[in-house]
Design a protein around this motif. Structure first.
Motif, mmCIF file in Angstrom:
data_model
loop_
_atom_site.group_PDB
_atom_site.id
_atom_site.type_symbol
_atom_site.label_atom_id
_atom_site.label_comp_id
_atom_site.label_asym_id
_atom_site.label_seq_id
_atom_site.Cartn_x
_atom_site.Cartn_y
_atom_site.Cartn_z
ATOM 1 N N ARG A 1 0.828 -1.207 0.000
ATOM 2 C CA ARG A 1 0.000 0.000 0.000
ATOM 3 C C ARG A 1 0.861 1.255 0.000
ATOM 4 N NH1 ARG A 1 -3.088 3.030 -2.187
ATOM 5 N NH2 ARG A 1 -4.242 4.546 -0.960
ATOM 6 N N GLN B 1 -4.000 -2.103 -3.305
ATOM 7 C CA GLN B 1 -4.625 -1.270 -4.313
ATOM 8 C C GLN B 1 -4.087 -1.631 -5.684
ATOM 9 O OE1 GLN B 1 -7.068 1.080 -3.670
ATOM 10 N NE2 GLN B 1 -6.998 0.150 -1.633
ATOM 11 N N ASP C 1 -4.572 6.483 5.656
ATOM 12 C CA ASP C 1 -4.740 5.034 5.470
ATOM 13 C C ASP C 1 -4.468 4.248 6.744
ATOM 14 O OD1 ASP C 1 -5.401 5.466 2.860
ATOM 15 O OD2 ASP C 1 -3.977 4.022 2.030
#
Length: 603
Positions: A9, A92, A49
């Motif tokens: 990430r 992602q 995040d």
């Protein structure tokens, strides 16, 4: 939080902010262009995040890996579990999720640098820019033949630079590729073409004679001439083509696979699925512009498409696409010629190479990835000790673009060997009969999901609904996860037999075969028995000049498995009236076929 989840990430954040998709885990962020403004954006996105403030440390943690370690330490110190109330940070997918966008980005970034290295009898190398030109030419060619965007094109070719270019060019031209095995018999080819319904078929003229008249066939016997013509078409196309869809959800390929069941089915993979798998493997391999990928896996399997073809396109490396049979015969010749850093093989390759006297002149390979069937630790040790090249086991299936788990890069000699950890874009569960996750070390069915997950089985909604439930593919494999999250495959669920009330998995017995003197390969089958229900039979093929010694084999088996798991009978393969084990194109022994032969000849 899992290490790979955090690292992937944060790497994705840094890629996006710094506009550097080649940024590895250990690249210095400041050298990669991180100025104060970029650092602020990275800090802000990391805090959003993960809930961790890294503003005071951003310039002291100059790599993705070091920044991820800081995030994990901070999360442990303040009790934060990361995003989504304890859930690991979701991987992602890259912003580039369509083949055309990937090809265009690679052409912009790497230009005239070579991408496809010419192999046997081929004219010349192909650059990244020429891959884009070939894609534009493919779009024009398919327009001429009446194949609209979204239409299907079958390719019936062995590995070559042309096959690799058609894989990229047809899918990049926003059509759907159906790659088929040119060694298939007429009935199988006809059935697959009727099932997939392509508007056009590309292949050699000799292959077309297997098919009924009326097939829309375009011959490509002159591969160099065909490549040149398509490149010329591409050069004459004005402007740059645009992708039909940037989400990556469009169909890319339909891959026919029998898996471990022996029944072919069409697996539909999207642009997103293949690109996600390729990027995740680039992260694992820390791949970059200096890497060379030797592709010996057929492009009519996803194993030849994702890691050895798409990963170098993503990272700026080079690919060499050679026919599998030629590579098996001349593997080290290709290694010495092209100096590859990575290759993916089926396990039969390792056994074959370890038995041969040839050795590479120099060591360029950073590792050999191997999968497709169970791999014994003894064979891994023999290969690694013979060649000094690490072997990394992989596990997966076509439904997840082939590679779902891979052994860690820091595996040491003597470490327990497993199928490895999930790649960054994938997740693995092991569940019991009630569908709940079983404890570490317990057996259960292996379930898989991820950004590389397939879309559906072609024209098989019932099968899709049966196998793909709540976003997880039910593999039918029996496995277990250890405390560190590494996966071990035990057997197929449907391979289990009951002997005197005891559950027996043939793969456990077959794992001892490398210790049975003189046996080249073997498979365990089961025959009806009036007392025990079934009796176990080991069907074997001897090494050249070896002799059978059943007493020694039984004694060896007793050292490794329980008494009730030792086969009652040992039967030479030739007693079933065949010289070789029936195998899939990836080299797996087709157990149902051996079982059928055993019943026919031994019952």
């Amino acid at each position: 939080m899992a290490v790979l989840d955090v690292e992937s990430r944060i790497q994705s954040i840094c890629w996006d902010v710094l506009k550097r998709s080649d940024l590895g885990l250990d690249h210095d962020l400041m050298e990669a262009g991180m100025d104060s403004l970029a650092a602020v954006e990275i800090v802000t996105r990391v805090e959003l995040d993960f809930g961790v403030d890294v503003v005071d440390a951003i310039f002291e943690t100059p790599t993705v890996r070091q920044l991820a370690a800081l995030v994990r330490r901070s999360a442990r110190d303040d009790g934060s579990a990361g995003p989504a109330a304890g859930a690991p940070a979701a991987w992602q997918p890259p912003d580039t999720r369509n083949f055309l966008d990937l090809i265009a980005a690679a052409a912009d970034r790497y230009g005239d640098r070579p991408y496809l290295l010419q192999a046997d009898g081929e004219a010349r190398d192909i650059s990244f820019a020429e891959v884009l030109a070939f894609t534009r030419g493919c779009a024009a060619l398919l327009d001429e033949h009446g194949v609209p965007p979204g239409g299907r094109v079958a390719m019936v070719l062995h590995n070559s630079s042309l096959a690799a270019l058609l894989f990229l060019g047809v899918v990049g031209a926003q059509r759907v590729l159906v790659p088929l095995n040119p060694k298939s018999g007429p009935a199988e080819l006809e059935a697959q073409l009727a099932h997939a319904e392509p508007a056009l078929v590309l292949g050699r003229q000799s292959t077309s004679t297997k098919l009924s008249p009326g097939t829309s066939w375009l011959s490509v016997d002159d591969e160099a001439g065909f490549i040149g013509n398509v490149l010329t078409k591409g050069a004459g196309e004005p402007g740059r083509p645009s992708a039909l869809d940037s989400s990556g959800e469009l169909d890319a390929v339909v891959v026919y696979t029998s898996g471990s069941t022996g029944t072919p089915k069409g697996v539909v993979l999207s642009h997103r699925s293949l690109i996600s798998g390729a990027v995740a493997m680039a992260e694992w391999a820390k791949a970059g512009e200096d890497d060379v990928f030797l592709n010996v896996n057929p492009l009519f399997h996803a194993g030849g498409q994702m890691f050895p073809t798409l990963t170098p396109l993503w990272c700026g490396g080079r690919s060499v696409c050679v026919r599998s049979e030629a590579a098996l015969a001349r593997f080290w010749t290709y290694v010495d010629r092209f100096q590859p850093t990575w290759t993916l093989v089926v396990n039969a390759y390792l056994a074959h190479l370890a038995e041969k006297p040839e050795r590479p002149a120099a060591r360029s390979l950073q590792g050999v990835l191997a999968g497709g069937s169970p791999l014994s630790p003894a064979l891994i040790h023999r290969f690694e000790s013979t060649f000094g090249i690490p072997v990394y086991q992989v596990y997966g299936m076509t439904e997840l673009a082939t590679i779902t788990t891979v052994e860690p890069r820091d595996r040491k000699p003597g470490d327990t060997r497993t199928a490895g950890l999930p790649v960054a874009c994938s997740q693995v569960r092991v569940v019991g009969l009630d569908g709940s996750d079983v404890p570490a070390g317990d057996n259960g069915e292996v379930l898989l999901t991820g950004a590389n997950l397939f879309t559906r089985y072609e024209n098989a909604p019932e099968l899709t609904a049966e196998r793909l439930r709540d976003g997880w593919i039910h593999t039918g494999d029996l496995g277990q996860l250890d405390a560190g999250g590494e996966l071990t495959i035990v057997d197929r669920l449907d391979s289990m037999v009951i002997v005197n009330g005891e559950n027996v998995y043939p793969a456990e017995i077959e794992s001892v075969v490398p210790h049975l003197a003189g046996i080249e390969d073997a498979v365990v089958t089961a025959l009806p028995h009036p007392v025990t229900g079934v009796e176990l039979v080991l069907v074997y093929k001897l090494l050249p000049s070896a002799a059978a010694d059943e007493d020694v084999w039984r004694a060896t088996l007793l050292k490794h498995v329980s008494t009730f798991k030792v086969p009652r009978r040992f039967v030479a393969l030739k007693e079933l009236d065949v010289e070789e084990f029936p195998r899939t194109p990836l080299g797996k022994i087709v157990r149902p076929d051996v079982q059928r032969l055993a019943v026919e000849h031994l019952s």
